[in-house]
Scaffold this active site. Structure first.
Site: not given
Ligand code: NCD
Length: 310
Positions: A56-57, A85, A106, A134
């Site tokens: 989703r992100t 590399k 991320r 997050h």
């Molecule tokens: C979450 C994450 O990556 O922290 N997912 C997200 O971004 N919607 C939650 C998770 O991984 O459980």
């Protein structure tokens, strides 16, 4: 004044309640008149650097950028880049910084987004780093509550699950501290309670909170039940995970005692912690929540990159 213009988005506490409410209003305007914004970010490029899996992100940031007329470049598998590399992450990010206008990162390690912001000129958005932060998930969570309940103030919120390792719930709890919920129930096995820093924030906020082991004790009171999966990959000790897995589960039967207006939120992915037959009931807010994520990220990108909203 646009509080997001040119800003990095590293942690939810970098912003105030007023800033977040400003963003919610911008999101409302975009949702109301989506056709007005289709080329607002023409010629702008979002870079993404995902060192950890995501659905989703990443996809909602990409979709948000494209729906605003912008473009995206980046990677979701670091091993297709020169990192393979042996290139240092910082140099990889420097390249995105040269090619893009805004970067979403991320990373499994806490602090990675802050480090990226120190070396990059363009605004950095933290798409989740480690167990703690997050911020855009929290923005979409709070916006979902604002849309569905008119706001957070006065609500009774239960947060259920792995409150120790899940950055979604850590960030959510920090976000709630900026508002005035009537009560927060922290529902988890004792070893998965939130870290001290989050508890300290809750204490300082003056919000009434309580630890609960069994959700059945509080379900009739709740307006919102926010659920998160056990974060298996973040357990330093696999035997700790083995002991705790399957320790909580939301079944349809439990909900018989819930208010009809109670709603279940979840950042997703959901695994074994929710009965799938709940998906089709009015209790399930999580898919709608994921949809609001697209709009809040559109609002965030427009606000960071333009002066369109004042
Ligand atoms: C979450 C994450 O990556 O922290 N997912 C997200 O971004 N919607 C939650 C998770 O991984 O459980």
């Amino acid at each position: 004044m646009n509080p997001f213009r040119g800003r990095d988005v590293i942690g939810i506490t970098d912003f105030s309640r007023k800033d977040l409410e400003w963003l919610f209003r911008v999101t409302d305007r975009i949702v109301e008149d989506i056709g007005e914004y289709t080329d607002i970010l023409k010629n702008r490029i979002l870079g993404y650097a995902f060192f950890e899996s995501s659905t989703r992100t990443r996809l909602s940031f990409e979709a948000a950028m494209k729906r605003l007329g912008g473009q995206t470049v980046g990677f979701a598998q670091p091993m297709v880049t020169s990192l393979r590399k042996g290139e240092k992450m910082i140099d990889t990010l420097r390249m995105l910084d040269l090619y893009c206008d805004v970067i979403v990162i991320r990373h499994p390690l806490e602090g990675a987004a802050r480090l990226a912001a120190e070396v990059c000129e363009c605004p950095i958005i933290n798409g989740g780093d480690g167990k703690f932060q997050h911020p855009t998930q929290t923005m979409l969570d709070l916006y979902t509550i604002y849309r569905e309940f008119g706001g957070v103030d006065g609500l009774i919120v239960g947060v259920l699950g792995d409150l120790k390792y899940a950055r979604a719930t850590n960030s959510f709890l920090m976000g709630l501290c900026m508002f005035r919920p009537k009560k927060i129930y922290l529902i988890s096995p004792p070893i998965l309670r939130p870290r001290e820093m989050v508890i300290d924030l809750l204490k300082a906020s003056g919000i009434d909170y309580e630890f609960v082991d069994d959700m059945q004790d509080v379900i009739p009171e709740l307006d919102i039940l926010y659920v998160v999966r056990i974060q298996k990959e973040r357990f330093p000790d696999p035997s700790e995970y083995e002991r705790i897995k399957g320790s909580y589960y939301v079944s349809l039967d439990y909900l018989e005692r819930a208010k009809d207006t109670m709603r279940i939120m979840h950042p997703l992915p959901k695994l074994e912690e929710i009965d799938p037959s709940i998906d089709k009931t009015d209790y399930a807010l999580y898919y709608k929540q994921a949809k609001w994520g697209l709009y809040i990220r559109m609002a965030l990108l427009v606000s960071i990159l333009t002066d369109m909203f004042e």
